[in-house]
Design an enzyme around this catalytic site. Structure first.
Site, PDB file in Angstrom:
ATOM      1  N   ASP A  54       0.841  -1.195   0.000  1.00 50.23           N
ATOM      2  CA  ASP A  54       0.000   0.000   0.000  1.00 50.23           C
ATOM      3  C   ASP A  54       0.877   1.247   0.000  1.00 50.23           C
ATOM      4  O   ASP A  54       1.446   1.613   1.025  1.00 50.23           O
ATOM      5  CB  ASP A  54      -0.893  -0.003   1.249  1.00 50.23           C
ATOM      6  N   TYR A  59       3.330   9.727   0.114  1.00 50.63           N
ATOM      7  CA  TYR A  59       4.275   9.125   1.066  1.00 50.63           C
ATOM      8  C   TYR A  59       5.727   9.277   0.601  1.00 50.63           C
ATOM      9  O   TYR A  59       6.655   9.051   1.386  1.00 50.63           O
ATOM     10  CB  TYR A  59       4.002   7.617   1.259  1.00 50.63           C
ATOM     11  N   LYS A  89      -2.033   6.000  -4.241  1.00 46.09           N
ATOM     12  CA  LYS A  89      -3.126   6.956  -4.000  1.00 46.09           C
ATOM     13  C   LYS A  89      -2.761   8.304  -4.592  1.00 46.09           C
ATOM     14  O   LYS A  89      -1.589   8.700  -4.538  1.00 46.09           O
ATOM     15  CB  LYS A  89      -3.375   7.124  -2.486  1.00 46.09           C
ATOM     16  N   HIS A 122      -6.998   9.639  -2.333  1.00 45.63           N
ATOM     17  CA  HIS A 122      -6.493   9.567  -0.953  1.00 45.63           C
ATOM     18  C   HIS A 122      -7.454  10.225   0.050  1.00 45.63           C
ATOM     19  O   HIS A 122      -7.723   9.677   1.126  1.00 45.63           O
ATOM     20  CB  HIS A 122      -5.116  10.245  -0.900  1.00 45.63           C
TER      21      HIS A 122
HETATM   22  P1  NAP Z   1      -0.423   0.712  11.879  1.00 42.00           P
HETATM   23  O1  NAP Z   1      -0.135  -0.247  10.778  1.00 42.00           O
HETATM   24  O2  NAP Z   1      -1.636   0.535  12.703  1.00 42.00           O
HETATM   25  O3  NAP Z   1       0.807   0.781  12.881  1.00 42.00           O
HETATM   26  C1  NAP Z   1       2.129   0.938  12.437  1.00 42.00           C
HETATM   27  C2  NAP Z   1       3.040   1.038  13.671  1.00 42.00           C
HETATM   28  O4  NAP Z   1       2.882  -0.138  14.462  1.00 42.00           O
HETATM   29  C3  NAP Z   1       4.500   1.129  13.317  1.00 42.00           C
HETATM   30  O5  NAP Z   1       5.097   2.048  14.208  1.00 42.00           O
HETATM   31  C4  NAP Z   1       5.039  -0.278  13.575  1.00 42.00           C
HETATM   32  O6  NAP Z   1       6.385  -0.226  13.995  1.00 42.00           O
HETATM   33  C5  NAP Z   1       4.138  -0.771  14.695  1.00 42.00           C
HETATM   34  N1  NAP Z   1       3.887  -2.226  14.638  1.00 42.00           N
HETATM   35  C6  NAP Z   1       3.636  -2.984  13.539  1.00 42.00           C
HETATM   36  N2  NAP Z   1       3.439  -4.265  13.864  1.00 42.00           N
HETATM   37  C7  NAP Z   1       3.552  -4.334  15.218  1.00 42.00           C
HETATM   38  C8  NAP Z   1       3.446  -5.381  16.161  1.00 42.00           C
HETATM   39  N3  NAP Z   1       3.204  -6.637  15.779  1.00 42.00           N
HETATM   40  N4  NAP Z   1       3.628  -5.073  17.470  1.00 42.00           N
HETATM   41  C9  NAP Z   1       3.887  -3.809  17.884  1.00 42.00           C
HETATM   42  N5  NAP Z   1       4.000  -2.754  17.029  1.00 42.00           N
HETATM   43  C10 NAP Z   1       3.832  -3.021  15.705  1.00 42.00           C
HETATM   44  O7  NAP Z   1      -0.464   2.219  11.356  1.00 42.00           O
HETATM   45  P2  NAP Z   1      -0.314   3.017  10.009  1.00 42.00           P
HETATM   46  O8  NAP Z   1       1.069   2.935   9.466  1.00 42.00           O
HETATM   47  O9  NAP Z   1      -0.916   4.329  10.293  1.00 42.00           O
HETATM   48  O10 NAP Z   1      -1.299   2.281   8.987  1.00 42.00           O
HETATM   49  C11 NAP Z   1      -0.882   1.247   8.131  1.00 42.00           C
HETATM   50  C12 NAP Z   1      -0.868   1.723   6.680  1.00 42.00           C
HETATM   51  O11 NAP Z   1      -2.131   2.205   6.286  1.00 42.00           O
HETATM   52  C13 NAP Z   1       0.062   2.908   6.410  1.00 42.00           C
HETATM   53  O12 NAP Z   1       1.434   2.549   6.429  1.00 42.00           O
HETATM   54  C14 NAP Z   1      -0.482   3.356   5.081  1.00 42.00           C
HETATM   55  O13 NAP Z   1      -0.012   2.508   4.047  1.00 42.00           O
HETATM   56  C15 NAP Z   1      -1.987   3.208   5.287  1.00 42.00           C
HETATM   57  N6  NAP Z   1      -2.655   4.441   5.742  1.00 42.00           N
HETATM   58  C16 NAP Z   1      -3.543   5.034   4.889  1.00 42.00           C
HETATM   59  C17 NAP Z   1      -4.189   6.199   5.261  1.00 42.00           C
HETATM   60  C18 NAP Z   1      -5.171   6.839   4.313  1.00 42.00           C
HETATM   61  O14 NAP Z   1      -5.528   8.014   4.499  1.00 42.00           O
HETATM   62  N7  NAP Z   1      -5.645   6.131   3.311  1.00 42.00           N
HETATM   63  C19 NAP Z   1      -3.956   6.786   6.517  1.00 42.00           C
HETATM   64  C20 NAP Z   1      -3.072   6.136   7.394  1.00 42.00           C
HETATM   65  C21 NAP Z   1      -2.434   4.966   6.995  1.00 42.00           C
HETATM   66  P3  NAP Z   1       7.560  -1.091  13.288  1.00 42.00           P
HETATM   67  O15 NAP Z   1       7.619  -0.688  11.852  1.00 42.00           O
HETATM   68  O16 NAP Z   1       8.772  -0.701  14.046  1.00 42.00           O
HETATM   69  O17 NAP Z   1       7.158  -2.538  13.493  1.00 42.00           O
END
Ligand code: NAP
Length: 315
Positions: A54, A59, A89, A122
């Site tokens: 994704d 980004y 996006k 997005h």
């Molecule tokens: P997330 O996936 O909920 O959390 C990511 C964080 O959690 C990172 O700091 C990661 O650190 C940590 N993590 C991952 N696996 C873990 C585990 N098993 N135990 C403990 N910590 C863990 O948050 P997000 O990055 O906001 O969302 C995921 C993806 O969604 C984004 O990267 C992006 O691609 C997409 N997104 C889209 C939008 C939109 O507007 N469409 C908005 C936000 C996000 P480490 O890397 O150190 O493991």
């Protein structure tokens, strides 16, 4: 490290050729604290069995994702680019009908790909064309021509630049408007869903309309923003201990059992592997009762400064 499971897939009904999307994808939204590069993380994820990535123009990772894919092909980790499901996006600066096709073509050049599997709007917001700025200044916002933008996205799919088109951060009201004129319905709505923001109404609406929901921030950003509603939740700690799993695995398993797809970001080898280990066990009815007690609050309130009153249409 535990063996790699095969990630289940869902069909995107309005996609070209009934494209299948692996239910779990790797998020690539940048985090300042990350010590691992996006190229290395994506390559490691491909080695571990991730097949869905994704990305987003905003980004700044498309080049690195593309380099990792090229390297994976060179190393023989995959035999064809078609084994991967790649999403990107369009940023709000490109939400103008005449800028959509060129913006997607630019993303494809940066990714070194001939086509995407999925392109998303997005945010349902338009600003004047120009550089990506985050947060978005409200003074830069102009009218969002949803119909014009969507017609251009439909053109992208017809031209073969992408297999599917979709929305992100759309409320029910905005999806209803989109469906009222779409000739190709959105394949996906990517929105925040996690145990602390379960989005039951929006999910039920999407299910009824055949729109696949992709959950972002499935761990409420893990530990990256300090203590949070799910990763530090006593109820979830209790469930994790009872199952011999981590809280992150409980969060992801719940999303899977809801029939959702989700993109979780980890650039850490161990956690990347841990997040894949959710397909061979289940939550119980009792777990669900406890999960229903978790306090609900949206984490990502919007991309603008100040926040917009009508972004979520009071949903
Ligand atoms: P997330 O996936 O909920 O959390 C990511 C964080 O959690 C990172 O700091 C990661 O650190 C940590 N993590 C991952 N696996 C873990 C585990 N098993 N135990 C403990 N910590 C863990 O948050 P997000 O990055 O906001 O969302 C995921 C993806 O969604 C984004 O990267 C992006 O691609 C997409 N997104 C889209 C939008 C939109 O507007 N469409 C908005 C936000 C996000 P480490 O890397 O150190 O493991």
């Amino acid at each position: 490290m535990a063996a790699t499971p095969t990630v289940p897939e869902v069909v995107l009904p309005s996609s070209t050729g009934q494209r299948k999307m692996p239910v779990m994808g790797l998020g690539t939204a940048p985090e300042a604290t990350s010590k691992v590069t996006t190229k290395d993380a994506v390559l490691e994820a491909i080695k571990q069995g991730y097949r869905h990535f994704d990305a987003a123009a905003a980004y700044g990772v498309e080049k690195s994702v593309g380099e990792a894919i090229a390297e994976a092909l060179k190393l023989g980790l995959i035999s064809s680019r078609d084994e991967l499901f790649v999403t990107s996006k369009l940023w709000v600066t490109d939400n103008h009908p005449e800028l959509i096709v060129p913006a997607l073509q630019k993303s494809l050049r940066t990714l070194q790909l001939e086509n995407l599997d999925l392109i998303l709007i997005h945010w349902p917001i338009t600003t004047k064309p120009g550089e990506v700025k985050y947060p978005i200044e409200v003074s830069e916002i102009v009218e969002f021509d949803m119909k014009g933008v969507w017609t251009s996205l439909e053109e992208c799919q017809k031209l073969g630049l992408t297999k599917a088109i979709g929305a992100s951060n759309f409320s029910i009201k905005k999806l209803e408007k989109l469906l009222s004129f779409a000739t190709i319905p959105p394949a996906v709505n990517q929105v925040e869903v996690n145990l602390g923001w379960q989005q039951e109404k929006l999910r039920a609406f999407c299910k009824e309309k055949g729109i696949v929901v992709t959950a972002f921030s499935p761990l409420r950003k893990g530990a990256s923003r300090g203590a949070n509603l799910v990763m530090d939740n006593d109820i979830l700690k209790e469930l994790a201990d009872a199952h011999g799993k981590t809280i992150a695995q409980i969060c992801l398993r719940w999303l899977y059992e809801q029939g959702l797809t989700f993109v979780v970001k980890s650039y850490d080898k161990e956690r990347m592997n841990q997040n894949l280990q959710i397909f061979d066990w289940s939550l119980t009815e009792d777990d669900y009762k406890k999960i229903s007690e978790i306090h609900q609050e949206r984490l990502i309130k919007g991309p603008t400064k100040p926040l917009l009153d009508d972004l979520w249409d009071e949903e």
